[in-house]
Design an enzyme around this catalytic site. Structure first.
Site, PDB file in Angstrom:
ATOM      1  N   GLU A 291       0.844  -1.211   0.000  1.00 56.48           N
ATOM      2  CA  GLU A 291       0.000   0.000   0.000  1.00 56.48           C
ATOM      3  C   GLU A 291       0.872   1.251   0.000  1.00 56.48           C
ATOM      4  OE1 GLU A 291      -3.185  -0.074  -0.619  1.00 56.48           O
ATOM      5  OE2 GLU A 291      -3.015  -2.242  -0.638  1.00 56.48           O
ATOM      6  N   TRP A 294       1.755   1.821  -3.403  1.00 55.20           N
ATOM      7  CA  TRP A 294       0.787   2.562  -4.233  1.00 55.20           C
ATOM      8  C   TRP A 294       1.028   4.065  -4.112  1.00 55.20           C
ATOM      9  CZ3 TRP A 294      -2.412   1.325  -8.100  1.00 55.20           C
ATOM     10  CH2 TRP A 294      -2.759  -0.018  -8.265  1.00 55.20           C
ATOM     11  N   TRP A 322     -19.430  13.057 -19.488  1.00 56.91           N
ATOM     12  CA  TRP A 322     -19.750  13.363 -18.088  1.00 56.91           C
ATOM     13  C   TRP A 322     -20.999  14.242 -18.034  1.00 56.91           C
ATOM     14  CZ3 TRP A 322     -17.163  10.145 -15.296  1.00 56.91           C
ATOM     15  CH2 TRP A 322     -15.834   9.836 -15.580  1.00 56.91           C
ATOM     16  N   TRP A 375     -14.741  12.846 -12.650  1.00 59.39           N
ATOM     17  CA  TRP A 375     -13.902  12.542 -11.498  1.00 59.39           C
ATOM     18  C   TRP A 375     -13.212  13.786 -10.949  1.00 59.39           C
ATOM     19  CZ3 TRP A 375      -8.831  13.844 -12.058  1.00 59.39           C
ATOM     20  CH2 TRP A 375      -8.306  13.907 -13.350  1.00 59.39           C
ATOM     21  N   TRP A 398      -8.420   8.879  -7.926  1.00 60.80           N
ATOM     22  CA  TRP A 398      -9.699   9.185  -8.586  1.00 60.80           C
ATOM     23  C   TRP A 398      -9.718   8.631 -10.004  1.00 60.80           C
ATOM     24  CZ3 TRP A 398     -14.463  10.655  -7.353  1.00 60.80           C
ATOM     25  CH2 TRP A 398     -14.679  11.084  -6.039  1.00 60.80           C
TER      26      TRP A 398
HETATM   27  P1  FAD Z   1      -2.948   2.153   5.352  1.00 62.17           P
HETATM   28  O1  FAD Z   1      -3.828   1.091   4.831  1.00 62.17           O
HETATM   29  O2  FAD Z   1      -2.454   2.003   6.727  1.00 62.17           O
HETATM   30  O3  FAD Z   1      -1.735   2.266   4.320  1.00 62.17           O
HETATM   31  C1  FAD Z   1      -0.440   2.758   4.676  1.00 62.17           C
HETATM   32  C2  FAD Z   1      -0.072   3.923   3.800  1.00 62.17           C
HETATM   33  O4  FAD Z   1       0.002   3.525   2.426  1.00 62.17           O
HETATM   34  C3  FAD Z   1      -1.070   5.055   3.832  1.00 62.17           C
HETATM   35  O5  FAD Z   1      -0.858   5.890   4.926  1.00 62.17           O
HETATM   36  C4  FAD Z   1      -0.834   5.738   2.494  1.00 62.17           C
HETATM   37  O6  FAD Z   1       0.280   6.607   2.541  1.00 62.17           O
HETATM   38  C5  FAD Z   1      -0.486   4.570   1.595  1.00 62.17           C
HETATM   39  N1  FAD Z   1      -1.679   4.076   0.899  1.00 62.17           N
HETATM   40  C6  FAD Z   1      -2.605   3.210   1.384  1.00 62.17           C
HETATM   41  N2  FAD Z   1      -3.526   2.936   0.440  1.00 62.17           N
HETATM   42  C7  FAD Z   1      -3.172   3.638  -0.656  1.00 62.17           C
HETATM   43  C8  FAD Z   1      -3.721   3.775  -1.960  1.00 62.17           C
HETATM   44  N3  FAD Z   1      -4.818   3.107  -2.347  1.00 62.17           N
HETATM   45  N4  FAD Z   1      -3.108   4.601  -2.847  1.00 62.17           N
HETATM   46  C9  FAD Z   1      -1.984   5.264  -2.496  1.00 62.17           C
HETATM   47  N5  FAD Z   1      -1.411   5.170  -1.267  1.00 62.17           N
HETATM   48  C10 FAD Z   1      -2.005   4.376  -0.366  1.00 62.17           C
HETATM   49  N6  FAD Z   1      -4.263   8.686   0.019  1.00 62.17           N
HETATM   50  C11 FAD Z   1      -3.558   9.770   0.355  1.00 62.17           C
HETATM   51  O7  FAD Z   1      -2.564   9.646   1.081  1.00 62.17           O
HETATM   52  N7  FAD Z   1      -3.921  11.011  -0.079  1.00 62.17           N
HETATM   53  C12 FAD Z   1      -5.009  11.210  -0.875  1.00 62.17           C
HETATM   54  O8  FAD Z   1      -5.289  12.337  -1.266  1.00 62.17           O
HETATM   55  C13 FAD Z   1      -5.791  10.076  -1.231  1.00 62.17           C
HETATM   56  N8  FAD Z   1      -6.899  10.207  -2.000  1.00 62.17           N
HETATM   57  C14 FAD Z   1      -7.618   9.079  -2.360  1.00 62.17           C
HETATM   58  C15 FAD Z   1      -8.740   9.221  -3.181  1.00 62.17           C
HETATM   59  C16 FAD Z   1      -9.471   8.100  -3.559  1.00 62.17           C
HETATM   60  C17 FAD Z   1     -10.675   8.259  -4.478  1.00 62.17           C
HETATM   61  C18 FAD Z   1      -9.074   6.822  -3.125  1.00 62.17           C
HETATM   62  C19 FAD Z   1      -9.842   5.597  -3.541  1.00 62.17           C
HETATM   63  C20 FAD Z   1      -7.959   6.682  -2.322  1.00 62.17           C
HETATM   64  C21 FAD Z   1      -7.211   7.790  -1.934  1.00 62.17           C
HETATM   65  N9  FAD Z   1      -6.073   7.672  -1.117  1.00 62.17           N
HETATM   66  C22 FAD Z   1      -5.367   8.790  -0.769  1.00 62.17           C
HETATM   67  C23 FAD Z   1      -5.523   6.350  -0.785  1.00 62.17           C
HETATM   68  C24 FAD Z   1      -5.998   5.709   0.520  1.00 62.17           C
HETATM   69  O9  FAD Z   1      -7.379   5.762   0.619  1.00 62.17           O
HETATM   70  C25 FAD Z   1      -5.381   6.358   1.756  1.00 62.17           C
HETATM   71  O10 FAD Z   1      -3.999   6.484   1.609  1.00 62.17           O
HETATM   72  C26 FAD Z   1      -5.669   5.474   2.977  1.00 62.17           C
HETATM   73  O11 FAD Z   1      -7.044   5.345   3.169  1.00 62.17           O
HETATM   74  C27 FAD Z   1      -5.029   6.092   4.192  1.00 62.17           C
HETATM   75  O12 FAD Z   1      -5.328   5.349   5.345  1.00 62.17           O
HETATM   76  P2  FAD Z   1      -4.175   4.643   6.156  1.00 62.17           P
HETATM   77  O13 FAD Z   1      -3.071   5.602   6.383  1.00 62.17           O
HETATM   78  O14 FAD Z   1      -4.818   4.035   7.346  1.00 62.17           O
HETATM   79  O15 FAD Z   1      -3.702   3.533   5.125  1.00 62.17           O
END
Ligand code: FAD
Length: 495
Positions: A291, A294, A322, A375, A398
């Site tokens: 993650e 990502w 859209w 989006w 997005w």
């Molecule tokens: P954990 O599950 O604990 O993951 C650890 C770290 O990995 C996170 O802190 C984050 O830095 C990174 N991460 C986790 N999931 C993703 C992912 N799908 N994509 C990229 N990095 C990820 N994340 C942001 O940091 N900033 C945003 O602006 C953002 N916008 C989003 C918009 C949409 C539409 C979606 C679907 C996802 C978005 N995310 C964003 C990704 C993700 O939802 C969040 O990073 C995550 O929910 C953060 O929670 P956590 O720190 O508990 O994640």
């Protein structure tokens, strides 16, 4: 332009090092700060609020709130090491170069950032500073793998996550995090700074951030506390339970990583240490680090392909039909779509500045596929309301959900908000928390209140259409409409 200038020239021959802090509001694993301390010179730390340089996107409201609190924490931490944090406002290149001249900095150092517009500012500034006879150094700090270093066999950038992450893993274990400097030598010139309040980062009237105050502790100590808690309580079930918004399993590190209060190197090393002691955690750790991968992938995409915020990554989406529907957009923003999981997510976002990842996917799919709303409208709302709003990750995510992005979800993946709720919030804990007017409904009907018999609704105190909205759109109808629109796009030529 408002520049915080020192009010007197440097009195000693000991010329200082200027550390320009950006998305790295921490002391630990801060290569620029470590370098500055190692020179033995006095250190001046500067942070600049730049909302005017070309290509700079204004910071959203929730992130401004975060920055205010984070800068206050950083200033206190720096003070404990012996120096103050100077704050300024204006075009960053001009401000940094003016401050460097005023204090006659021997060196100017910073940690690298990777958005093309930021690189442009930094490159131009670097040339200016060097022309003035100052040394300039920059360091890798916010990404485990620099975009230039991860390439396909053919030398190009990756467009698909799995091989990208495989290449990152093959590059070897990330370096060990650097310890925080034990002390920093203060500069003995008088350094003026704008007061934090003068940056006007906090909301005023109304002060809408009480929910953020009670949810988050911005700053390095808050980040470390989150990491420690995740290692103790979340990691052991992460791979199986990370999709559950009703459980507190994910790390919630994203705003701390976004603002650089903790480095990915520190996170990766802490996870590796835990796995070394408890090898059974390895599978969970791999999932968690993927993650984090990502996050890296999104930054690499932004570096290589430019603006993800306005342009479809796949140009065949440029002609996508859209729909402009202000009523749908407003219902979505306010958490009044009539779909409880969607509404719970949007209300969580408004109240706390965050939303669980699974629910982000569901609400983004709902807006772009059930509403056929661009989006970019959803991205803008998230940009303003998320405390982790990231100029690379947010648009990349997005676009991923909408189908226009790199390695995107296929257009025919249209989340059913009811079955997603039943699967990932099986007892309705999450929906009841954020949509309290439905709390009295039996779990069986909670994700689709319109299916409940009239007597059950009445017993739960619900009057559909009055106390809680009817669904703004029928799922089956919306799904067919979206499939038709997206199928036409899928056959168009890809970039
Ligand atoms: P954990 O599950 O604990 O993951 C650890 C770290 O990995 C996170 O802190 C984050 O830095 C990174 N991460 C986790 N999931 C993703 C992912 N799908 N994509 C990229 N990095 C990820 N994340 C942001 O940091 N900033 C945003 O602006 C953002 N916008 C989003 C918009 C949409 C539409 C979606 C679907 C996802 C978005 N995310 C964003 C990704 C993700 O939802 C969040 O990073 C995550 O929910 C953060 O929670 P956590 O720190 O508990 O994640």
């Amino acid at each position: 332009m408002t520049i915080a200038l020192p009010s007197a020239p440097a009195p000693s021959a000991d010329r200082p090092v200027l550390v320009w802090l950006r998305d790295d509001l921490r002391l630990a694993d801060h290569p620029a700060l470590v370098h500055a301390a190692a020179t033995g010179r006095p250190v001046v730390a500067l942070w600049v609020l730049d909302e005017v340089s070309p290509g700079v996107r204004p910071i959203g409201g929730a992130s401004r709130w975060w920055l205010h609190r984070s800068l206050a924490a950083l200033a206190a931490d720096l003070r404990r090491l012996g120096i103050d944090l100077a704050l300024a406002r204006g075009p960053a290149g001009d401000v940094v170069s003016a401050v460097a001249a005023r204090i006659d900095a021997a060196e100017v150092v910073w940690n690298r950032r990777y958005l093309p517009a930021m690189i442009e500012i930094d490159t131009e500034l670097k040339a200016r500073l060097r022309a003035a006879g100052r040394e300039v150094r920059d360091f890798q700090a916010s990404l485990l793998h620099e975009p230039d270093a991860v390439r396909t066999g053919g030398g190009g950038p990756f467009r698909v996550f799995t091989p990208f992450w495989r290449a990152c893993l093959a590059a070897g274990t990330p370096r060990r995090p650097l310890p925080r400097p034990a002390a920093l030598r203060p500069w003995d010139g008088a350094m003026a700074s704008l007061p934090l309040d003068a940056l006007e980062l906090l909301p005023r009237r109304p002060y809408w951030a009480a929910g953020l105050d009670s949810t988050w502790t911005p700053g390095e100590a808050g980040a470390e506390a989150r990491l420690a808690r995740f290692l103790d309580e979340g990691l052991a079930t992460y791979a199986v339970e990370r999709d559950r918004p009703d459980l507190d399993v994910a790390s919630r590190l994203s705003p701390h990583l976004r603002h650089g209060e903790i480095s990915p190197f520190r996170v990766a090393a802490a996870v590796a240490e835990r796995v070394a002691r408890h090898p059974r955690l390895a599978g969970h750790a791999d999932k968690f680090l993927a993650e984090v991968g990502w996050r890296e992938f999104a930054h690499h995409l932004a570096f290589h392909f430019g603006d993800l915020t306005t342009r479809n990554f796949q140009s065949r989406f440029d002609a996508f039909p859209w729909v402009r529907d202000e009523r749908f957009l407003a219902a979505w923003q306010r958490g009044r779509t009539g779909y409880p999981l969607v509404d719970a997510g949007m209300r969580e976002l408004w109240a706390t500045g965050t939303m669980h990842n699974r629910v982000r996917m569901v609400v983004a799919s709902f807006l772009t596929k059930h509403g056929l709303i661009d989006w970019r409208d959803g991205e803008r709302w998230f940009h303003d309301t998320l405390v982790d709003a990231c100029p690379a990750v947010n648009p990349a995510s997005w676009q991923w959900v909408a189908g226009s992005g790199a390695d995107a979800a296929p257009y025919f993946r249209i989340f059913n908000p009811v079955s997603q709720g039943e699967k990932f919030d099986p007892d309705g804990v999450y929906v009841r928390r954020w949509v309290p007017e439905l709390a009295g409904l039996p779990t069986k009907h909670l994700q689709a209140p319109w299916t409940a018999p009239a007597a059950v609704l009445a017993a739960a105190g619900i009057d559909l259409g009055r106390t809680y909205p009817r669904p703004i759109v029928d799922h089956a109808v919306a799904r067919e409409r979206a499939l038709a629109a997206f199928a036409a796009t899928a056959t168009a030529v890809t970039r």
